[in-house]
Design a protein around this motif. Structure first.
Motif, mmCIF file in Angstrom:
data_model
loop_
_atom_site.group_PDB
_atom_site.id
_atom_site.type_symbol
_atom_site.label_atom_id
_atom_site.label_comp_id
_atom_site.label_asym_id
_atom_site.label_seq_id
_atom_site.Cartn_x
_atom_site.Cartn_y
_atom_site.Cartn_z
ATOM 1 N N ASP A 85 0.838 -1.191 0.000
ATOM 2 C CA ASP A 85 0.000 0.000 0.000
ATOM 3 C C ASP A 85 0.881 1.251 0.000
ATOM 4 O OD1 ASP A 85 -1.762 2.027 0.504
ATOM 5 O OD2 ASP A 85 -2.786 1.016 2.153
ATOM 6 N N PHE A 86 0.677 2.129 -0.981
ATOM 7 C CA PHE A 86 1.512 3.336 -1.060
ATOM 8 C C PHE A 86 1.283 4.263 0.127
ATOM 9 C CE2 PHE A 86 -2.374 4.770 -3.118
ATOM 10 C CZ PHE A 86 -2.517 6.070 -2.686
ATOM 11 N N ILE A 87 0.090 4.225 0.730
ATOM 12 C CA ILE A 87 -0.150 5.060 1.903
ATOM 13 C C ILE A 87 0.647 4.537 3.095
ATOM 14 C CG2 ILE A 87 -1.916 5.765 3.586
ATOM 15 C CD1 ILE A 87 -3.768 6.357 1.373
ATOM 16 N N PHE A 88 0.891 3.232 3.131
ATOM 17 C CA PHE A 88 1.792 2.691 4.158
ATOM 18 C C PHE A 88 3.200 3.254 3.987
ATOM 19 C CE2 PHE A 88 5.022 -0.537 5.202
ATOM 20 C CZ PHE A 88 4.856 -0.559 6.579
ATOM 21 N N LEU A 89 3.653 3.386 2.736
ATOM 22 C CA LEU A 89 4.974 3.964 2.488
ATOM 23 C C LEU A 89 5.020 5.416 2.959
ATOM 24 C CD1 LEU A 89 5.596 2.498 -1.084
ATOM 25 C CD2 LEU A 89 6.549 1.685 1.073
ATOM 26 N N LEU A 90 3.938 6.160 2.735
ATOM 27 C CA LEU A 90 3.860 7.530 3.237
ATOM 28 C C LEU A 90 3.935 7.555 4.762
ATOM 29 C CD1 LEU A 90 1.023 8.982 0.963
ATOM 30 C CD2 LEU A 90 3.447 9.538 0.827
ATOM 31 N N GLU A 91 3.263 6.611 5.402
ATOM 32 C CA GLU A 91 3.285 6.546 6.859
ATOM 33 C C GLU A 91 4.678 6.209 7.385
ATOM 34 O OE1 GLU A 91 2.330 6.498 10.920
ATOM 35 O OE2 GLU A 91 1.431 7.505 9.194
ATOM 36 N N CYS A 92 5.395 5.330 6.691
ATOM 37 C CA CYS A 92 6.776 5.015 7.096
ATOM 38 C C CYS A 92 7.647 6.261 7.030
ATOM 39 C CB CYS A 92 7.353 3.920 6.198
ATOM 40 S SG CYS A 92 6.666 2.280 6.501
ATOM 41 N N ALA A 93 7.497 7.034 5.960
ATOM 42 C CA ALA A 93 8.259 8.277 5.822
ATOM 43 C C ALA A 93 7.870 9.262 6.914
ATOM 44 C CB ALA A 93 8.034 8.874 4.437
ATOM 45 N N ARG A 94 6.578 9.351 7.221
ATOM 46 C CA ARG A 94 6.118 10.273 8.265
ATOM 47 C C ARG A 94 6.704 9.896 9.622
ATOM 48 N NH1 ARG A 94 3.493 10.957 12.508
ATOM 49 N NH2 ARG A 94 3.176 8.716 12.690
ATOM 50 N N GLN A 95 6.744 8.605 9.928
ATOM 51 C CA GLN A 95 7.288 8.182 11.209
ATOM 52 C C GLN A 95 8.782 8.476 11.303
ATOM 53 O OE1 GLN A 95 6.152 4.267 12.616
ATOM 54 N NE2 GLN A 95 3.986 4.614 12.189
ATOM 55 N N ALA A 96 9.521 8.284 10.212
ATOM 56 C CA ALA A 96 10.949 8.613 10.208
ATOM 57 C C ALA A 96 11.142 10.107 10.428
ATOM 58 C CB ALA A 96 11.593 8.162 8.898
ATOM 59 N N GLU A 97 10.351 10.912 9.721
ATOM 60 C CA GLU A 97 10.446 12.377 9.875
ATOM 61 C C GLU A 97 10.167 12.795 11.306
ATOM 62 O OE1 GLU A 97 8.263 15.829 10.866
ATOM 63 O OE2 GLU A 97 7.101 14.134 10.095
ATOM 64 N N THR A 98 9.127 12.240 11.898
ATOM 65 C CA THR A 98 8.733 12.629 13.246
ATOM 66 C C THR A 98 9.804 12.250 14.262
ATOM 67 O OG1 THR A 98 6.406 12.328 12.631
ATOM 68 C CG2 THR A 98 6.903 12.439 14.978
ATOM 69 N N TYR A 99 10.338 11.042 14.122
ATOM 70 C CA TYR A 99 11.387 10.595 15.048
ATOM 71 C C TYR A 99 12.639 11.461 14.923
ATOM 72 C CZ TYR A 99 14.827 7.744 17.429
ATOM 73 O OH TYR A 99 15.812 7.321 18.287
ATOM 74 N N ILE A 100 13.064 11.730 13.703
ATOM 75 C CA ILE A 100 14.264 12.543 13.475
ATOM 76 C C ILE A 100 14.088 13.945 14.048
ATOM 77 C CG2 ILE A 100 15.640 13.656 11.667
ATOM 78 C CD1 ILE A 100 15.134 11.096 9.971
ATOM 79 N N ALA A 101 12.907 14.527 13.867
ATOM 80 C CA ALA A 101 12.651 15.875 14.377
ATOM 81 C C ALA A 101 12.839 15.934 15.892
ATOM 82 C CB ALA A 101 11.245 16.321 13.990
ATOM 83 N N HIS A 102 12.308 14.914 16.594
ATOM 84 C CA HIS A 102 12.428 14.897 18.049
ATOM 85 C C HIS A 102 13.836 14.503 18.502
ATOM 86 C CE1 HIS A 102 8.300 15.777 18.875
ATOM 87 N NE2 HIS A 102 7.830 14.663 18.328
ATOM 88 N N ALA A 103 14.380 13.436 17.908
ATOM 89 C CA ALA A 103 15.624 12.860 18.405
ATOM 90 C C ALA A 103 16.861 13.671 18.023
ATOM 91 C CB ALA A 103 15.766 11.421 17.902
ATOM 92 N N TYR A 104 16.829 14.328 16.853
ATOM 93 C CA TYR A 104 18.038 14.974 16.352
ATOM 94 C C TYR A 104 17.923 16.495 16.200
ATOM 95 C CZ TYR A 104 19.616 10.240 15.394
ATOM 96 O OH TYR A 104 19.993 8.933 15.532
ATOM 97 N N TYR A 105 16.699 17.018 16.202
ATOM 98 C CA TYR A 105 16.531 18.463 16.054
ATOM 99 C C TYR A 105 15.865 19.102 17.270
ATOM 100 C CZ TYR A 105 18.180 18.072 11.292
ATOM 101 O OH TYR A 105 18.972 17.830 10.190
ATOM 102 N N ASN A 106 15.741 18.305 18.330
ATOM 103 C CA ASN A 106 15.266 18.811 19.623
ATOM 104 C C ASN A 106 13.904 19.479 19.559
ATOM 105 O OD1 ASN A 106 17.715 18.019 20.940
ATOM 106 N ND2 ASN A 106 18.707 19.839 20.076
ATOM 107 N N ILE A 107 13.038 18.990 18.677
ATOM 108 C CA ILE A 107 11.663 19.497 18.649
ATOM 109 C C ILE A 107 10.929 18.923 19.868
ATOM 110 C CG2 ILE A 107 9.524 19.626 17.351
ATOM 111 C CD1 ILE A 107 11.870 21.052 15.989
ATOM 112 N N PRO A 108 10.392 19.749 20.746
ATOM 113 C CA PRO A 108 9.718 19.237 21.949
ATOM 114 C C PRO A 108 8.505 18.377 21.597
ATOM 115 C CG PRO A 108 10.154 21.596 22.133
ATOM 116 C CD PRO A 108 10.417 21.225 20.707
ATOM 117 N N LEU A 109 8.204 17.423 22.475
ATOM 118 C CA LEU A 109 7.041 16.568 22.256
ATOM 119 C C LEU A 109 5.750 17.374 22.285
ATOM 120 C CD1 LEU A 109 7.975 13.413 24.366
ATOM 121 C CD2 LEU A 109 7.722 13.539 21.884
#
Length: 333
Positions: A85-109
């Motif tokens: 499912d291509f929407i699953f691929l979009l969700e995988c990208a979204r989860q990577a983006e969200t994790y990177i933002a918090h873990a590496y760019y110090n975006i608060p929860l």
């Protein structure tokens, strides 16, 4: 033989081998020092968590791995189940983006994530196999905007690989808004959450929803459009969502999320082709999406789908709420 194409394929295989070696090299790092926490993905239910690992390879470049779930109630709910499912691929990208933002760019929860635009380009269909249940992602960040060293916007380019082959390219432009500022630009956000809880506790009207089989689906809870009408080459429908579907609403929301609008767009395309060509096209070659305003819970949402006037299968979709354009999606099949 296309020499350039052959060279591109060899280059991609080299890149994939390198990515695989980096993942393997950091395996001990993952298992001993890190574990993907659901809260860093804005997820509550484990069934909706697909990111397994993520690390910074170099400045602005990250490598991640996601798992492909088996028999998922939403992502696997299609008659045509041979491809991912291509929407699953979009969700995988979204989860990577969200994790990177918090873990590496110090975006608060507590900060709010605003998806400004989203694009998807299919490179190669992924055919499901019991021997292949993971995906690798290469994420490159650019156009980072800061105020007083605090990131407020950036662009994510995500290449997703399977079996050493590039299967899709995804672009995301995301803004990050501190909670105190969000409360100022969204003074009715608490009201939105209240509306969400009220709707969630009420019984959904499924009398006018589109039949799942017309969308190549099996479950009513995954259908999000109702009251379809086709006239003057335009398909119109209303957004009608099961608020207890955790794949759509894993946690409290004060507005309809972008991923849900993407699903509504997919279903409008499927119904359009089913109505006009008696076929159900599920795998777009390209998607361009732009989000202009929040799509709220407190009034009806009209969706319009029109085929572009040319010889290609492009469907343009608009979401209108209280005479205001909230999002525009373009699907090319």
């Amino acid at each position: 033989m296309d020499i350039n194409k052959n060279k591109d394929n060899k280059d991609r295989e080299k890149i994939m081998c390198w990515v695989s070696s980096q993942i393997e090299k950091h395996t001990n790092f993952y298992t001993t020092l890190t574990e993907i926490d659901k809260k860093f993905l804005h997820r509550v239910n484990s069934s909706e968590v697909f990111l397994l690992q993520c690390f910074q390879e170099e400045n602005n470049k990250y490598i991640a791995k996601s798992i492909i779930p088996k028999n998922h109630q939403y992502f696997a709910d299609h008659y045509e189940t041979e491809t991912l499912d291509f929407i699953f691929l979009l969700e995988c990208a979204r989860q990577a983006e969200t994790y990177i933002a918090h873990a590496y760019y110090n975006i608060p929860l507590s900060s709010k994530f605003i998806l400004n635009s989203w694009s998807f380009k299919n490179i190669k269909n992924h055919y499901l196999s019991s021997h292949n249940n993971e995906l690798l992602m290469e994420v490159v960040i650019s156009e980072t905007k800061k105020i007083k060293e605090i990131v407020y916007k950036q662009n994510y380019a995500v290449n997703i690989y399977s079996n050493k082959k590039l299967i899709c390219h995804i672009q995301m432009n995301v803004s990050y808004v501190p909670n105190e500022k969000y409360q100022k630009i969204r003074p009715n956000s608490d009201l939105g959450i209240s509306n969400f809880n009220i709707i969630k506790s009420s019984t959904r009207n499924i009398n006018n929803i589109v039949s799942p089989h017309l969308l190549s689906m099996t479950r009513n809870e995954n259908v999000v459009i109702s009251c379809p009408d086709f006239s003057n080459e335009t398909l119109s429908a209303l957004l009608n969502v099961d608020f207890n579907n955790i794949s759509f609403f894993d946690h409290q929301q004060d507005h309809y999320p972008a991923m849900l609008l993407m699903e509504a767009g997919r279903q409008m395309c499927a119904l359009y082709f089913n109505t006009t060509q008696k076929t159900c096209l599920l795998n777009p070659r390209n998607i361009q999406s732009t989000f202009f305003n929040y799509t709220e819970f407190d009034s009806k949402v009209n969706i319009f789908a029109r085929k572009k006037i040319n010889d290609i299968n492009q469907i343009d979709i608009e979401f209108i709420q209280q005479e205001k354009l909230t999002a525009r999606l373009n699907f090319l099949f």
